[in-house]
Motif scaffolding. Structure first.
Motif, PDB file in Angstrom:
ATOM      1  N   THR A 199     -13.847  62.146  41.264  1.00 24.80           N
ATOM      2  CA  THR A 199     -14.286  61.470  40.043  1.00 24.80           C
ATOM      3  C   THR A 199     -13.372  61.750  38.863  1.00 24.80           C
ATOM      4  O   THR A 199     -12.886  60.817  38.204  1.00 24.80           O
ATOM      5  CB  THR A 199     -15.732  61.882  39.694  1.00 24.80           C
ATOM      6  OG1 THR A 199     -16.581  61.622  40.818  1.00 24.80           O
ATOM      7  CG2 THR A 199     -16.226  61.108  38.492  1.00 24.80           C
ATOM      8  N   LEU A 200     -13.130  63.023  38.563  1.00 27.72           N
ATOM      9  CA  LEU A 200     -12.320  63.362  37.391  1.00 27.72           C
ATOM     10  C   LEU A 200     -10.886  62.840  37.490  1.00 27.72           C
ATOM     11  O   LEU A 200     -10.372  62.268  36.503  1.00 27.72           O
ATOM     12  CB  LEU A 200     -12.334  64.876  37.163  1.00 27.72           C
ATOM     13  CG  LEU A 200     -13.616  65.458  36.565  1.00 27.72           C
ATOM     14  CD1 LEU A 200     -13.454  66.944  36.291  1.00 27.72           C
ATOM     15  CD2 LEU A 200     -14.002  64.732  35.280  1.00 27.72           C
ATOM     16  N   PRO A 201     -10.191  63.005  38.639  1.00 22.98           N
ATOM     17  CA  PRO A 201      -8.829  62.432  38.700  1.00 22.98           C
ATOM     18  C   PRO A 201      -8.806  60.922  38.530  1.00 22.98           C
ATOM     19  O   PRO A 201      -7.927  60.381  37.849  1.00 22.98           O
ATOM     20  CB  PRO A 201      -8.344  62.848  40.098  1.00 22.98           C
ATOM     21  CG  PRO A 201      -9.130  64.064  40.425  1.00 22.98           C
ATOM     22  CD  PRO A 201     -10.479  63.836  39.819  1.00 22.98           C
ATOM     23  N   MET A 202      -9.770  60.223  39.113  1.00 17.50           N
ATOM     24  CA  MET A 202      -9.804  58.769  38.981  1.00 17.50           C
ATOM     25  C   MET A 202     -10.197  58.336  37.573  1.00 17.50           C
ATOM     26  O   MET A 202      -9.823  57.255  37.116  1.00 17.50           O
ATOM     27  CB  MET A 202     -10.775  58.168  39.998  1.00 17.50           C
ATOM     28  CG  MET A 202     -10.356  58.359  41.454  1.00 17.50           C
ATOM     29  SD  MET A 202      -8.776  57.558  41.825  1.00 17.50           S
ATOM     30  CE  MET A 202      -9.194  55.829  41.603  1.00 17.50           C
ATOM     31  N   LEU A 203     -10.953  59.190  36.876  1.00 14.81           N
ATOM     32  CA  LEU A 203     -11.376  58.877  35.515  1.00 14.81           C
ATOM     33  C   LEU A 203     -10.389  59.374  34.456  1.00 14.81           C
ATOM     34  O   LEU A 203     -10.611  59.140  33.269  1.00 14.81           O
ATOM     35  CB  LEU A 203     -12.736  59.506  35.226  1.00 14.81           C
ATOM     36  CG  LEU A 203     -13.994  58.746  35.639  1.00 14.81           C
ATOM     37  CD1 LEU A 203     -15.225  59.527  35.185  1.00 14.81           C
ATOM     38  CD2 LEU A 203     -14.026  57.343  35.055  1.00 14.81           C
ATOM     39  N   SER A 204      -9.333  60.063  34.852  1.00 18.63           N
ATOM     40  CA  SER A 204      -8.441  60.683  33.872  1.00 18.63           C
ATOM     41  C   SER A 204      -7.870  59.692  32.854  1.00 18.63           C
ATOM     42  O   SER A 204      -7.766  60.033  31.663  1.00 18.63           O
ATOM     43  CB  SER A 204      -7.313  61.438  34.581  1.00 18.63           C
ATOM     44  OG  SER A 204      -6.570  60.576  35.432  1.00 18.63           O
ATOM     45  N   PRO A 205      -7.495  58.443  33.220  1.00 22.00           N
ATOM     46  CA  PRO A 205      -7.057  57.512  32.169  1.00 22.00           C
ATOM     47  C   PRO A 205      -8.156  57.185  31.167  1.00 22.00           C
ATOM     48  O   PRO A 205      -7.889  57.044  29.971  1.00 22.00           O
ATOM     49  CB  PRO A 205      -6.629  56.263  32.959  1.00 22.00           C
ATOM     50  CG  PRO A 205      -6.344  56.749  34.329  1.00 22.00           C
ATOM     51  CD  PRO A 205      -7.329  57.853  34.568  1.00 22.00           C
TER      52      PRO A 205
END
Length: 293
Positions: A199-205
């Motif tokens: 979740t966090l890596p995919m949401l980073s932008p």
């Protein structure tokens, strides 16, 4: 030429409403302009305003400390709250649209005077919050009149209006491929590990976008501090955020040249913070189309 003709309303607005006032304030920052005097009385003072700000103005450093404290605490809490609620609202359940609207509602009020007055009614010495605490035998504090708690009430108000970044986080969560969670589940990853590694890596932008916007918005806060402190930034300068100091110098003390210098220092500071975000973002912001992950 046809393109510029169609763009002319926007270009005229940009030059008249934004560009000219900004550049004119830069010129005023090197003068002693006081609003009340005629233009003939205006004097060029060079860098005297800037020198006074950094060397002899004790309120400046207090205002900087209050503003940084507010930003460093309120902004992370607001982003954390908005992401947490977005995760809860990401599940499709009966009536979920009603819940999303309810959580977003406080953000529609923005930094309104009415909302700040409500906050005063809640957190003053005889407010509803102390009435609630009295039910449990707890003696409340005069929160907005106590130097140790006044700034905290502003932070709570800021965090409570998490609807804007929440909606953006919710949109980002909808773009995370479900295949990634299925693959992680097959590999034995728990919900916690899925959150940190999917979740966090995919949401980073999206996190980066919200971080930049909320940082700028947090530093620009004014209305709530003005209303809660009655424009004084009190008690004991505990809510004297930077924008309130600019307003006081320009429209209370009529030192518009000095206020313009404060504003330009503010602009440069926010610009440097934004540069730091963009220069460090490449180390933790991961852009992906989702198909190759």
């Amino acid at each position: 030429m046809a393109g510029y003709v169609f763009l002319s309303p926007w270009l005229i607005g940009l030059m008249a409403v934004t560009a000219f006032p900004v550049l004119f304030s830069l010129y005023l920052s090197f003068t002693n302009y006081d609003i009340l005097s005629s233009w003939d009385m205006l004097e060029w003072v060079g860098t005297a305003n800037y020198e006074k700000i950094f060397t002899t103005d004790p309120i400046f450093w207090k205002s900087v400390r209050v503003t940084l404290t507010y930003a460093l605490i309120a902004i992370p809490l607001k982003l954390t709250a908005s992401l947490g609620v977005a995760l809860l609202l990401n599940r499709e359940r009966r009536g979920i649209g009603l819940f999303r609207s309810a959580f977003y509602l406080p953000s529609l009020l923005g930094g309104s005077v009415a909302l700040a007055l409500v906050w005063v009614a809640i957190f003053n010495g005889e407010g509803s919050f102390n009435s609630f605490l009295s039910l449990f035998g707890i003696q409340g504090e005069p929160w907005i009149n106590d130097p140790d708690w006044a700034l905290g009430t502003l932070m709570v108000l800021s965090v409570w209006q998490f609807g804007g970044p929440m909606v953006i986080f919710l949109a980002g969560l909808k773009q995370v491929p479900t295949e990634l969670y299925e693959a992680a589940s097959v590999d034995g990853a728990s919900r916690v590990r899925q959150f940190f590694h999917v979740t966090l890596p995919m949401l980073s932008p999206v996190i980066f976008f919200n971080l930049v916007l909320e940082t700028i918005h947090g530093f620009q806060g004014f209305t709530s501090a003005y209303v809660i402190s009655n424009g004084s930034g009190g008690p004991v300068y505990s809510t004297k955020i930077y924008t309130l100091m600019i307003y006081d110098k320009g429209f209370t003390d009529f030192q518009m040249g000095y206020a313009s210098a404060l504003a330009w220092i503010f602009l440069i500071a926010i610009g440097l913070i934004t540069v730091v975000f963009f220069s460090t973002g490449r180390f933790w912001v991961h852009y992906s189309d989702g198909g190759d992950s």
